[in-house]
Design a protein around this motif. Structure first.
Motif, mmCIF file in Angstrom:
data_model
loop_
_atom_site.group_PDB
_atom_site.id
_atom_site.type_symbol
_atom_site.label_atom_id
_atom_site.label_comp_id
_atom_site.label_asym_id
_atom_site.label_seq_id
_atom_site.Cartn_x
_atom_site.Cartn_y
_atom_site.Cartn_z
ATOM 1 N N ASP A 6 -13.587 42.190 4.113
ATOM 2 C CA ASP A 6 -12.550 43.213 4.038
ATOM 3 C C ASP A 6 -13.025 44.320 3.094
ATOM 4 O OD1 ASP A 6 -10.303 44.755 3.841
ATOM 5 O OD2 ASP A 6 -8.931 43.106 3.362
ATOM 6 N N GLU A 7 -13.572 45.404 3.670
ATOM 7 C CA GLU A 7 -14.099 46.495 2.847
ATOM 8 C C GLU A 7 -12.987 47.200 2.080
ATOM 9 O OE1 GLU A 7 -17.115 49.050 4.501
ATOM 10 O OE2 GLU A 7 -17.446 47.669 6.172
ATOM 11 N N LEU A 10 -12.393 45.689 -1.296
ATOM 12 C CA LEU A 10 -13.371 45.986 -2.341
ATOM 13 C C LEU A 10 -12.990 47.217 -3.155
ATOM 14 C CD1 LEU A 10 -16.802 45.297 -0.589
ATOM 15 C CD2 LEU A 10 -15.486 43.795 -2.100
ATOM 16 N N ASP A 11 -12.156 48.087 -2.598
ATOM 17 C CA ASP A 11 -11.728 49.279 -3.324
ATOM 18 C C ASP A 11 -10.314 49.162 -3.876
ATOM 19 O OD1 ASP A 11 -14.121 50.647 -3.012
ATOM 20 O OD2 ASP A 11 -13.547 51.459 -1.061
ATOM 21 N N SER A 209 -16.642 51.994 -3.017
ATOM 22 C CA SER A 209 -17.760 51.345 -2.322
ATOM 23 C C SER A 209 -18.908 52.296 -1.989
ATOM 24 C CB SER A 209 -17.256 50.701 -1.026
ATOM 25 O OG SER A 209 -16.350 49.665 -1.302
ATOM 26 N N LYS A 215 -21.352 46.965 -4.440
ATOM 27 C CA LYS A 215 -20.420 46.812 -3.316
ATOM 28 C C LYS A 215 -21.120 47.113 -2.000
ATOM 29 C CE LYS A 215 -16.097 47.827 -5.793
ATOM 30 N NZ LYS A 215 -14.915 48.727 -5.856
ATOM 31 N N MET A 216 -21.964 48.135 -1.973
ATOM 32 C CA MET A 216 -22.701 48.441 -0.746
ATOM 33 C C MET A 216 -23.608 47.287 -0.362
ATOM 34 S SD MET A 216 -23.638 52.518 -0.892
ATOM 35 C CE MET A 216 -24.343 52.545 -2.544
ATOM 36 N N VAL A 219 -21.575 44.462 1.213
ATOM 37 C CA VAL A 219 -21.225 44.740 2.609
ATOM 38 C C VAL A 219 -22.419 44.466 3.514
ATOM 39 C CG1 VAL A 219 -20.562 46.545 4.234
ATOM 40 C CG2 VAL A 219 -19.430 46.401 2.006
ATOM 41 N N GLY A 407 -14.672 39.945 -1.222
ATOM 42 C CA GLY A 407 -14.453 40.598 0.064
ATOM 43 C C GLY A 407 -14.243 39.614 1.196
#
Length: 426
Positions: A6-7, A10-11, A209, A215-216, A219, A407
Motif C-alpha cells: 500500500d503505497e 507509506l505517506d 515516497s 521508501k522508493m 516499493v 507497507g
C-alpha cells in the motif's frame, strides 16, 4: 504473484507510527545517538584498559541473531591489517586453543542469550581476557565482572538487537582499535554518527515516497523476488544485513552474496522461472506462444504442433520481459519477477587495476541481469572511511525493510510465528 504494498500508507505518517507497535522506525532514527552514547559508555566502562594490556594472541567474537553483524564487521575491518586472527563463534563449544593469551568478545543486547553467555563463561574458566557488551544487570555482565573483564552497557530503551546495532558494535570497534587490530578511533565513530543522522533525516517517515530513497527502495523490493549482492567485502557484509532484515522485519526471503565469489551463484538464478529468459524456456512452442483457451485441437494434424522455420515470434512484452497481453483471470497470476539489489561501495579513489576489474565485474553482472529480465536496483554508499560507508548501507537497508513491512501491513517488530516458536521451545 507479488505481494501488495500500500503505497498510500507509506505517506501516512500517523498510520505508519500506529502500525509500528514498538517504534522500530524511531529506534532506527536514533542510530547516530546510539553511537555517541556508546562512545561515552565505553569510556566510562574503561574499554581503554584493553590497550594497556598485552596484545592478545587471537580474538574470538561470540554474537548471534540481530547481534551477529558485530562479528561480521569486526572480521571485515580487521582482516586487511590485523596482526592477530579474528574469528566468529555463535555458540559452544569454545575452540580448544582459546586460553589465557586470547581475548573473547561476547555480545548480547539483553545479556541473556545462551550462546554468548556460555562462551563468555567458558572463556573466563580458561583464563581468557573478556570484553562483553549488553545490559548492565545481566548474566553476561556478571560473568565478565567475576573474570575482571571489561563490560560495556547498552543504555536504556533498547528493545531489539536489530535496532540497537550501533550500541553493540561501537564499544567493540573502539576496543579493537585500542588493541591495534583496526583503525576506528572515536573521531571515526563520530563520523559514523553524523552519517547515520543524515540518513535518518533523508529516510524520516514524514518524507514523501517520491523523495525518500528508503521508501522508493521498499516499493521496488515489494514488486520482486529480491536477491541482494554486495560488490566487495564491505558490500557483502551489508548484503548479509539486508537479507537478515528483509527476513526478520519484512518476512521476505532474499538470497545474498558478495562479488566476486557469488557472481556465478547469483547469475545462475537468471535462468530460472522468475525471469523472462528462464520462463521462456519452459514448455513447448505452443505452450509458450499461443494461448489455446477453449479451442478444440483434437482434429489437428502433427504439423500443426511443429515449430515454424526461421525465428520464433514472441508475444509482445513489457518491462522485464512480461507479456503485455497476459490475462490474470485466464492465465493465472504472474510469477513474481526476480529482482537484484546491488549494494555498491563508494567510487574507488585512487582507481587501481584491481578496483577497475571489480567495477567491470559489477557492471557485467548488472548488464546480464537486465538482459535476462531481472529488475535491477542499485544503492551506492557515499565516500568516507570503511565503517562510515558501511553505516550508509546499513541505514538504507534497515529503513527500507521496515517501510516494506509496514507497507505490506506487517508489524516490523512482532512476528506471531517467532513468538509461537519461542513458546514451544521454552
Amino acid at each position: 504473484m507479488a505481494p501488495y504494498l500500500d503505497e498510500a500508507l507509506l505517506d501516512d505518517t500517523d498510520e505508519l507510527l500506529r502500525k509500528d507497535s514498538r517504534g522500530t522506525l524511531r529506534a532506527l532514527a536514533t542510530a547516530g545517538a546510539q553511537t555517541r552514547e556508546a562512545i561515552a559508555l565505553a569510556g566510562e566502562a574503561g574499554v581503554d584498559r584493553l590497550s594497556r594490556s598485552e596484545r592478545p594472541r587471537s580474538v574470538l567474537v561470540a554474537a548471534l541473531g540481530g547481534s551477529a553483524l558485530v562479528a561480521d564487521v569486526l572480521e571485515l575491518l580487521a582482516e586487511p591489517g590485523s596482526p592477530v586472527p579474528v574469528q566468529a563463534r555463535r555458540n559452544l563449544p569454545l575452540p580448544g586453543w582459546v586460553g589465557p593469551l586470547d581475548l573473547v568478545v561476547a555480545v548480547s543486547l539483553s545479556g541473556r542469550a545462551p550462546g554468548p553467555v556460555a562462551v563468555a563463561a567458558e572463556a573466563a574458566r580458561r583464563g581468557a581476557a573478556l570484553l562483553t557488551v549488553g545490559e548492565q544487570d545481566s548474566p553476561l555482565a556478571d560473568v565478565c565482572r567475576r573474570a575482571r573483564g571489561v563490560h560495556v552497557g547498552v543504555g536504556r530503551g533498547r528493545a531489539s538487537s536489530r535496532t540497537a546495532l550501533w550500541s553493540l558494535l561501537t564499544p567493540v570497534l573502539l576496543g579493537a582499535h585500542g588493541l591495534g587490530l583496526l583503525d576506528c578511533p572515536e573521531d571515526t565513530m563520530a563520523q559514523v554518527a553524523e552519517r547515520l543522522d543524515e540518513r535518518a533525516e533523508s529516510f524520516r517517515p514524514s518524507s514523501e515516497s517520491f523523495v525518500n530513497p528508503a521508501k522508493m527502495l521498499a516499493v521496488q523490493l515489494a514488486e520482486t523476488l529480491p536477491m541482494v549482492l554486495g560488490d566487495g567485502p564491505l558490500g557483502g557484509v551489508a548484503a548479509a544485513r539486508a537479507s537478515s532484515m528483509l527476513a526478520r522485519t519484512a518476512r521476505i526471503p532474499a538470497p545474498f552474496g558478495e562479488l566476486p565469489d557469488a557472481a556465478s551463484q547469483i547469475v545462475a538464478y537468471f535462468d530460472g522461472p522468475y525471469t523472462a529468459a528462464g520462463g521462456a524456456r519452459a514448455g513447448t512452442y505452443d505452450e509458450r506462444r499461443i494461448r489455446l483457451g477453449d479451442i478444440d485441437t483434437s482434429k489437428w494434424e502433427p504439423h500443426h504442433f511443429a515449430e515454424p522455420e526461421g525465428e520464433l515470434m514472441e508475444q509482445p512484452t513489457g518491462p522485464g520481459g512480461r507479456d503485455i497481453f497476459a490475462d490474470p483471470y485466464l492465465d493465472g497470476p504472474a510469477a513474481p519477477q526476480l529482482g537484484l539489489l546491488m549494494l555498491r561501495d563508494a567510487p574507488p579513489d585512487p582507481v587501481t587495476d584491481a578496483s577497475a576489474q571489480a567495477v567491470a565485474l559489477t557492471d557485467a553482472v548488472l548488464q546480464t541481469a537486465a538482459e535476462a529480465g531481472v529488475r535491477v536496483t542499485e544503492a551506492q554508499a557515499a565516500p568516507g572511511p570503511p565503517i562510515v560507508r558501511l553505516a550508509d548501507h546499513v541505514a538504507t537497508v534497515d529503513f527500507a525493510a521496515t517501510f516494506l513491512a509496514l507497507g505490506l501491513g506487517l508489524d516490523p517488530s512482532v512476528s506471531p510465528h517467532v513468538a509461537d516458536l519461542r513458546d514451544r521451545t521454552r
